[in-house]
Write a protein that holds these residues in place. Structure first.
Motif, PDB file in Angstrom:
ATOM      1  N   SER A 191       0.851  -1.190   0.000  1.00  0.00           N
ATOM      2  CA  SER A 191       0.000   0.000   0.000  1.00  0.00           C
ATOM      3  C   SER A 191       0.887   1.241   0.000  1.00  0.00           C
ATOM      4  N   LEU A 192       0.621   2.160  -0.911  1.00  0.00           N
ATOM      5  CA  LEU A 192       1.305   3.449  -0.951  1.00  0.00           C
ATOM      6  C   LEU A 192       0.272   4.538  -0.677  1.00  0.00           C
ATOM      7  N   ARG A 193       0.560   5.390   0.277  1.00  0.00           N
ATOM      8  CA  ARG A 193      -0.408   6.441   0.621  1.00  0.00           C
ATOM      9  C   ARG A 193       0.298   7.790   0.728  1.00  0.00           C
ATOM     10  N   VAL A 194      -0.455   8.818   0.427  1.00  0.00           N
ATOM     11  CA  VAL A 194       0.074  10.170   0.439  1.00  0.00           C
ATOM     12  C   VAL A 194      -0.840  11.041   1.294  1.00  0.00           C
ATOM     13  N   GLY A 195      -0.285  12.075   1.883  1.00  0.00           N
ATOM     14  CA  GLY A 195      -1.071  12.991   2.700  1.00  0.00           C
ATOM     15  C   GLY A 195      -1.696  14.100   1.874  1.00  0.00           C
ATOM     16  N   VAL A 196      -2.847  14.556   2.344  1.00  0.00           N
ATOM     17  CA  VAL A 196      -3.550  15.707   1.774  1.00  0.00           C
ATOM     18  C   VAL A 196      -3.773  16.701   2.909  1.00  0.00           C
ATOM     19  N   PRO A 197      -3.492  17.995   2.721  1.00  0.00           N
ATOM     20  CA  PRO A 197      -3.672  18.961   3.811  1.00  0.00           C
ATOM     21  C   PRO A 197      -5.080  18.891   4.406  1.00  0.00           C
ATOM     22  N   HIS A 198      -5.146  18.620   5.693  1.00  0.00           N
ATOM     23  CA  HIS A 198      -6.442  18.361   6.318  1.00  0.00           C
ATOM     24  C   HIS A 198      -7.315  19.602   6.397  1.00  0.00           C
ATOM     25  N   TYR A 199      -6.729  20.784   6.241  1.00  0.00           N
ATOM     26  CA  TYR A 199      -7.505  22.021   6.314  1.00  0.00           C
ATOM     27  C   TYR A 199      -8.033  22.444   4.938  1.00  0.00           C
ATOM     28  N   LEU A 200      -7.739  21.656   3.895  1.00  0.00           N
ATOM     29  CA  LEU A 200      -8.216  21.978   2.551  1.00  0.00           C
ATOM     30  C   LEU A 200      -8.726  20.724   1.845  1.00  0.00           C
ATOM     31  N   THR A 201      -9.415  19.874   2.573  1.00  0.00           N
ATOM     32  CA  THR A 201      -9.820  18.593   1.982  1.00  0.00           C
ATOM     33  C   THR A 201     -10.944  18.738   0.959  1.00  0.00           C
ATOM     34  N   ASN A 202     -11.606  19.900   0.913  1.00  0.00           N
ATOM     35  CA  ASN A 202     -12.661  20.090  -0.081  1.00  0.00           C
ATOM     36  C   ASN A 202     -12.110  20.544  -1.436  1.00  0.00           C
ATOM     37  N   ALA A 203     -10.802  20.782  -1.489  1.00  0.00           N
ATOM     38  CA  ALA A 203     -10.173  21.209  -2.738  1.00  0.00           C
ATOM     39  C   ALA A 203      -9.501  20.019  -3.418  1.00  0.00           C
ATOM     40  N   GLN A 204      -9.087  20.210  -4.653  1.00  0.00           N
ATOM     41  CA  GLN A 204      -8.269  19.211  -5.321  1.00  0.00           C
ATOM     42  C   GLN A 204      -6.803  19.425  -4.951  1.00  0.00           C
ATOM     43  N   HIS A 205      -6.024  18.348  -5.003  1.00  0.00           N
ATOM     44  CA  HIS A 205      -4.622  18.434  -4.591  1.00  0.00           C
ATOM     45  C   HIS A 205      -3.728  17.690  -5.578  1.00  0.00           C
ATOM     46  N   PRO A 206      -3.530  18.284  -6.763  1.00  0.00           N
ATOM     47  CA  PRO A 206      -2.656  17.632  -7.742  1.00  0.00           C
ATOM     48  C   PRO A 206      -1.227  17.462  -7.251  1.00  0.00           C
ATOM     49  N   ARG A 207      -0.806  18.247  -6.246  1.00  0.00           N
ATOM     50  CA  ARG A 207       0.534  18.059  -5.698  1.00  0.00           C
ATOM     51  C   ARG A 207       0.659  16.684  -5.037  1.00  0.00           C
ATOM     52  N   GLY A 221       8.873   1.203 -12.396  1.00  0.00           N
ATOM     53  CA  GLY A 221       9.662   1.256 -13.608  1.00  0.00           C
ATOM     54  C   GLY A 221       8.842   1.506 -14.855  1.00  0.00           C
ATOM     55  N   VAL A 222       7.752   2.265 -14.728  1.00  0.00           N
ATOM     56  CA  VAL A 222       6.937   2.630 -15.886  1.00  0.00           C
ATOM     57  C   VAL A 222       6.767   4.152 -15.895  1.00  0.00           C
ATOM     58  N   PRO A 223       6.716   4.762 -17.079  1.00  0.00           N
ATOM     59  CA  PRO A 223       6.525   6.214 -17.142  1.00  0.00           C
ATOM     60  C   PRO A 223       5.113   6.594 -16.711  1.00  0.00           C
ATOM     61  N   THR A 224       5.010   7.600 -15.862  1.00  0.00           N
ATOM     62  CA  THR A 224       3.702   8.008 -15.351  1.00  0.00           C
ATOM     63  C   THR A 224       3.294   9.406 -15.829  1.00  0.00           C
ATOM     64  N   ASN A 225       4.155  10.065 -16.620  1.00  0.00           N
ATOM     65  CA  ASN A 225       3.829  11.395 -17.133  1.00  0.00           C
ATOM     66  C   ASN A 225       3.589  12.382 -15.993  1.00  0.00           C
ATOM     67  N   HIS A 226       4.341  12.203 -14.887  1.00  0.00           N
ATOM     68  CA  HIS A 226       4.091  13.076 -13.735  1.00  0.00           C
ATOM     69  C   HIS A 226       4.467  14.527 -14.011  1.00  0.00           C
ATOM     70  N   GLY A 227       5.393  14.747 -14.953  1.00  0.00           N
ATOM     71  CA  GLY A 227       5.748  16.127 -15.273  1.00  0.00           C
ATOM     72  C   GLY A 227       4.603  16.894 -15.902  1.00  0.00           C
ATOM     73  N   GLY A 228       3.694  16.180 -16.556  1.00  0.00           N
ATOM     74  CA  GLY A 228       2.586  16.845 -17.222  1.00  0.00           C
ATOM     75  C   GLY A 228       1.559  17.438 -16.282  1.00  0.00           C
ATOM     76  N   ILE A 229       1.637  17.067 -15.007  1.00  0.00           N
ATOM     77  CA  ILE A 229       0.645  17.557 -14.049  1.00  0.00           C
ATOM     78  C   ILE A 229       1.086  18.868 -13.408  1.00  0.00           C
ATOM     79  N   ASP A 230       2.283  19.355 -13.754  1.00  0.00           N
ATOM     80  CA  ASP A 230       2.822  20.560 -13.112  1.00  0.00           C
ATOM     81  C   ASP A 230       1.924  21.772 -13.304  1.00  0.00           C
ATOM     82  N   ALA A 231       1.294  21.882 -14.473  1.00  0.00           N
ATOM     83  CA  ALA A 231       0.417  23.039 -14.701  1.00  0.00           C
ATOM     84  C   ALA A 231      -0.753  23.022 -13.725  1.00  0.00           C
TER      85      ALA A 231
END
Length: 287
Positions: A191-207, A221-231
Motif C-alpha cells: 500500500s502506498l499512501r500520500v497525505g492531503v492537507p487536512h484544512y483543505l480537503t474540499n479542494a483538489q490536490h494535484p501536488r 519502472g513505468v513512465p507516469t507522465n508526472h511532469g505533465g501535471i505541473d500546470a
C-alpha cells in the motif's frame, strides 16, 4: 452470490502481459480529494488501454448514497452512468512491465465478494504483485510535496522491502480488508499512501497526486507522465493560497506546518530509487 455472478471477465483473448502489477485505487474512505484515483487516471490518460473486466455495481452500492448520474450523449440522448469498477490493462513497452489497473469506487456492501472479484482478476492475469494507492487527510502544508509512505501487512515483504507494517487499529476501508485477503492468498501486496492537507480537503490536490506518480515511476519502472501535471499543481497552488490568505490564524498554522515539515527527516522508508531496486529484485525472485 459469488464473484462469477458479478464479474464480467474478457482477458482470454489478449496477448500475454509482461510481468504485470495490479494497481488499485478506490474513491471513498482511502482517497481524500480523489488524489489516488486521479494518479491512476493520469498515468494512462494518453495511453491505449483495454478493458478486461467489469464488476456489476448493482449488488455493491446503496444508490441513495452513491447515486447514478444522468447525462446527454453525443446524440443528445439521455443516458445513465452508474458507479464503475472496470479493470483494464495498459502496456508499457518502454517500461519494466505492464499494468493491470482499477480506478473505481469503494463498495458499500458485500465487500468479501467484491474482493473475490479483485483476487480473481489478479490471479487470472498472473499479476506478480498488487499495489494499492491511497490518500489521507494529514498535517502537511499545501506548499510542500507530501511524502509517500509505503506499508504492507506481510511481515516478510515488509522486511525485504524495508516497509512499515500497519499498527493502526480501528475502522478500515475495503483496501485494508483487501490487503489481508491477498496475504491469505499468498499474493504480494503493498500500500502506498500520500497525505492531503487536512484544512483543505474540499479542494483538489494535484501536488499529492504528483507525489504518488513520481513514486510509482520509480517503484514500478513505468513512465507516469508526472511532469505533465505541473500546470495543474501551479494552478491549484494559487487557489490554495487564495483560500487561506485572508485568514491570519490559518496562515500562521500553515507556516508552523512548513517549519515542522522542513525540520523532519524524510519518511522512514526507502527512497523511491531504493524501494524500486528492492521491489524489482523481489519480483524477479517470484518467477
Amino acid at each position: 452470490m459469488i464473484s462469477k455472478d458479478v464479474l464480467t471477465a474478457s482477458w482470454d483473448d489478449i496477448a500475454p502481459l509482461r510481468d504485470p502489477v495490479f494497481l488499485i485505487a478506490l474513491r471513498g474512505w482511502f482517497d481524500v480529494s480523489n488524489a489516488a484515483t486521479a494518479a491512476i487516471e493520469w498515468c494512462v490518460q494518453e495511453r491505449v488501454v483495454t478493458i478486461v473486466g467489469s464488476i456489476d455495481p448493482d449488488p455493491f452500492f446503496d444508490f441513495t448514497h452513491e447515486r447514478p448520474e444522468v447525462y446527454l450523449d453525443e446524440d443528445e440522448e439521455r443516458q445513465l452512468r452508474w458507479p464503475e469498477n472496470d479493470i483494464y490493462v495498459a502496456r508499457f513497452p518502454e517500461g519494466a512491465r505492464d499494468l493491470v489497473l482499477l480506478s473505481g469506487v469503494e463498495p458499500h456492501i458485500h465487500w468479501s465478494t467484491f474482493i473475490d472479484c479483485i483476487v480473481d482478476v489478479a490471479q487470472g492475469l498472473k499479476c506478480s504483485a498488487v499495489v494499492s494507492l491511497g490518500a489521507l487527510a494529514d498535517q502537511v502544508p499545501h506548499t510542500r510535496l507530501p511524502p509517500v509512505v509505503g506499508s504492507t501487512t506481510n511481515p516478510d515483504l515488509a522486511r525485504r522491502l524495508g516497509l512499515s507494517q500497519p499498527q493502526y487499529q480501528g475502522p478500515t476501508g475495503v483496501i485494508g480488508v483487501m490487503q489481508e485477503r491477498f496475504d491469505r492468498t499468498g499474493m504480494p501486496a503493498v500500500s502506498l499512501r500520500v497525505g492531503v492537507p487536512h484544512y483543505l480537503t474540499n479542494a483538489q490536490h494535484p501536488r499529492s497526486t504528483a507525489a504518488l506518480l513520481r513514486h510509482l515511476e520509480h517503484v514500478l519502472g513505468v513512465p507516469t507522465n508526472h511532469g505533465g501535471i505541473d500546470a495543474d499543481v501551479r494552478r491549484w497552488a494559487v487557489l490554495h493560497e487564495e483560500a487561506v490568505e485572508d485568514d491570519a490564524q490559518t496562515l500562521a498554522y500553515v507556516r508552523m506546518l512548513e517549519q515542522q515539515f522542513d525540520r523532519r527527516a524524510e519518511a522512514a522508508i526507502p527512497t523511491g530509487e531504493d524501494l524500486a531496486a528492492q521491489f524489482e529484485k523481489f519480483l524477479r525472485e517470484q518467477d
